[in-house]
Scaffold this active site. Structure first.
Site, PDB file in Angstrom:
ATOM      1  N   GLY A  13      10.255 -12.927  -2.643  1.00 34.46           N
ATOM      2  CA  GLY A  13       9.882 -14.068  -2.596  1.00 34.46           C
ATOM      3  C   GLY A  13      10.714 -14.951  -2.186  1.00 34.46           C
ATOM      4  CG  ASN A  34      13.717   1.530   1.592  1.00 31.62           C
ATOM      5  OD1 ASN A  34      14.890   0.797   1.258  1.00 31.62           O
ATOM      6  ND2 ASN A  34      12.693   1.361   0.900  1.00 31.62           N
ATOM      7  CE  LYS A  81      12.257  -3.400   3.533  1.00 30.56           C
ATOM      8  NZ  LYS A  81      11.099  -3.442   3.095  1.00 30.56           N
ATOM      9  CG  PHE A 131       7.185  -0.738  -8.413  1.00 32.08           C
ATOM     10  CD1 PHE A 131       6.275  -0.414  -9.314  1.00 32.08           C
ATOM     11  CD2 PHE A 131       7.068  -1.703  -7.565  1.00 32.08           C
ATOM     12  CE1 PHE A 131       5.326  -1.332  -9.479  1.00 32.08           C
ATOM     13  CE2 PHE A 131       6.153  -2.557  -7.511  1.00 32.08           C
ATOM     14  CZ  PHE A 131       5.163  -2.234  -8.674  1.00 32.08           C
ATOM     15  N   GLY A 132      10.880   1.992  -8.284  1.00 34.32           N
ATOM     16  CA  GLY A 132      11.690   3.381  -8.287  1.00 34.32           C
ATOM     17  C   GLY A 132      10.885   4.224  -7.376  1.00 34.32           C
ATOM     18  CG  PHE A 133      11.647   5.287  -3.552  1.00 31.71           C
ATOM     19  CD1 PHE A 133      11.309   3.784  -3.089  1.00 31.71           C
ATOM     20  CD2 PHE A 133      12.569   5.689  -3.337  1.00 31.71           C
ATOM     21  CE1 PHE A 133      11.923   3.476  -1.944  1.00 31.71           C
ATOM     22  CE2 PHE A 133      13.522   5.236  -2.184  1.00 31.71           C
ATOM     23  CZ  PHE A 133      13.177   4.106  -1.630  1.00 31.71           C
ATOM     24  CG  ASN A 144      14.342  -3.460   0.065  1.00 33.51           C
ATOM     25  OD1 ASN A 144      13.661  -3.899  -0.709  1.00 33.51           O
ATOM     26  ND2 ASN A 144      14.305  -2.200   0.524  1.00 33.51           N
ATOM     27  CB  THR A 145      14.243  -7.008  -3.237  1.00 28.95           C
ATOM     28  OG1 THR A 145      14.873  -5.333  -3.635  1.00 28.95           O
ATOM     29  CG2 THR A 145      12.983  -6.694  -3.004  1.00 28.95           C
ATOM     30  CG  ASN A 191      14.042  -1.287  -7.993  1.00 30.62           C
ATOM     31  OD1 ASN A 191      14.759  -1.629  -8.498  1.00 30.62           O
ATOM     32  ND2 ASN A 191      13.148  -1.686  -7.114  1.00 30.62           N
ATOM     33  CB  THR A 192      16.340   5.071  -5.921  1.00 28.73           C
ATOM     34  OG1 THR A 192      14.817   5.086  -5.768  1.00 28.73           O
ATOM     35  CG2 THR A 192      16.800   6.550  -5.750  1.00 28.73           C
ATOM     36  CB  SER A 206      14.949   0.996  -2.725  1.00 33.32           C
ATOM     37  OG  SER A 206      14.718   0.670  -4.130  1.00 33.32           O
ATOM     38  CG  ASN A 226       9.793  -4.020  -6.998  1.00 40.13           C
ATOM     39  OD1 ASN A 226      10.346  -2.916  -6.987  1.00 40.13           O
ATOM     40  ND2 ASN A 226      10.255  -4.679  -6.032  1.00 40.13           N
ATOM     41  CG  ASP A 240      -1.976   1.001   1.093  1.00 37.83           C
ATOM     42  OD1 ASP A 240      -2.129   1.733   0.130  1.00 37.83           O
ATOM     43  OD2 ASP A 240      -2.635   1.632   2.072  1.00 37.83           O
ATOM     44  CE1 TYR A 254       3.143  -6.549  -2.538  1.00 36.83           C
ATOM     45  CE2 TYR A 254       5.043  -5.154  -2.017  1.00 36.83           C
ATOM     46  CZ  TYR A 254       3.941  -5.472  -2.770  1.00 36.83           C
ATOM     47  OH  TYR A 254       3.651  -4.955  -3.992  1.00 36.83           O
ATOM     48  CG  ASN A 273       9.915   2.141   3.266  1.00 30.99           C
ATOM     49  OD1 ASN A 273      10.447   2.737   2.484  1.00 30.99           O
ATOM     50  ND2 ASN A 273      10.280   0.956   3.994  1.00 30.99           N
TER      51      ASN A 273
END
Length: 350
Positions: free
Chosen positions: A260, A169, A210, A112-114, A239-240, A174-175, A172, A110, A64, A308, A138
């Site tokens: 996962g 965080n 995180k 996504f990039g925030f 995290n991932t 992705n940034t 991630s 993913n 979310d 998640y 987060n």
């Protein structure tokens, strides 16, 4: 109810993953999710950084992102919720497609990039959050920010009055250059800014950190050293991952963070190493899809856990299944409370 859930999940898996995610949130807001609230017993009730939880099963950030489904999520089985990541300014994130299912591996990738609506819109929703549930946010940094470290403090100052905890965080993938902030000097400086912002809140809240699962042993030690001296209240591990070993299917080489089942062992080993380096509570995340896996994280050193990706394949009913199964495992092993089990099997992961 579970049959209807499985039919719904099967239908969603026929749709583009990101669109399916949006449809799932819409379904929750339409009243189609669980309504019984968190399963709890005396064994499952616990505290995390001073926060009272009915059970130690939390929703991880990312599900979310924009705090648009807090009320229906509060009626599900989670003991606590984390929304976001939120950045100072709204941003669209990376180009689509940016979310990929790896069904054979019970995983997802993913990048996504925030993507989020920004702290102002998210704070307005958090101000109307349901009472009586533990909700955290987060914190993220804008991709084009000239001072990413300052972004975390900015979001905390703006949204802190409306949440029970906040997570820094810096993990991630992705940034661009975000993970560079996990280095010892950069992390210490960043957390210093965040803690200064927390001190200015009318009601200071716990701050979590995180971290990534791809840190070396030395890097884990440096993170622990900074965490122990920074004044933060807990660590979320992890995290991932950027690792791609042993994956299957057409999307296995997509760029981004892998979550996962394939992440379970890697993230749990990082958790166990970290638990030997700090007395701070740790939240275990990564690959949890069953009560046994939640229990493994707890025995490795986690005071609580978050889910998640498993929800993509098991649905929200999985939360109750894990809570009830965890309670049974605690009874089996003679633990009066889940806190007594924390770290009891840590050596198995070293």
């Amino acid at each position: 109810m579970k049959l209807l859930e499985q039919i719904g999940l099967a239908a969603l898996r026929q749709v583009d993953p990101e669109r399916a995610h949006g449809m799932a949130l819409n379904a929750l807001n339409a009243g189609l999710g669980p309504r019984g609230g968190p399963f709890t017993t005396d064994r499952l009730q616990t505290t995390l950084a001073g926060l009272d939880l009915p059970n130690p099963i939390g929703l991880a950030a990312g599900f979310d992102k924009n705090a648009t489904a807090l009320h229906p999520l509060a009626r599900t089985g989670f003991g606590f919720l984390e929304v976001g990541a939120a950045t100072p300014h709204p941003q669209p994130g990376n180009p689509k497609p940016r979310l990929f299912r790896l069904a054979q591996d019970q995983a997802a990738i993913n990048r996504f990039g925030f993507n989020n609506d920004g702290m102002t819109a998210i704070a307005q929703r958090l101000a109307r959050r349901p009472a009586g549930r533990v909700v955290g946010l987060n914190l993220g940094a804008n991709k084009d920010s000239s001072d990413k470290s300052a972004d975390f403090a900015t979001v905390l100052a703006h949204c802190g009055p409306y949440v029970d905890f906040a997570t820094v965080n810096v993990s991630s993938p992705n940034t661009e250059k975000l993970r560079d902030l996990q280095g010892k000097a950069a992390l210490a400086a960043l957390l210093g800014q965040v803690m200064d912002a927390r001190a200015e809140l009318t009601k200071p809240i716990p701050v979590f950190l995180k971290i990534a699962p791809d840190l070396t042993t030395d890097e884990i030690g440096e993170v622990a050293e900074v965490a122990n001296t920074s004044g933060i209240d807990a660590i979320i591990a992890t995290n991932t991952t950027l690792d791609r070993g042993g994956l299957h299917g057409p999307h296995k080489a997509e760029a981004g963070g892998l979550s996962g089942q394939p992440l379970f062992e890697r993230s749990t080993r990082v958790l166990a190493q970290l638990a030997g380096l700090t007395d701070l509570p740790i939240v275990g995340v990564g690959g949890i899809g069953s009560a046994a896996q939640a229990y493994d994280k707890i025995r490795a050193g986690a005071s609580a856990v978050q889910l998640y990706t498993a929800l993509v394949y098991g649905g929200l009913s999985l939360v109750d299944d894990i809570a009830k199964g965890l309670d049974e495992l605690l009874v089996r092993d003679g633990f009066d409370n889940v806190a007594d089990a924390v770290g009891s099997g840590r050596n198995d992961w070293l």
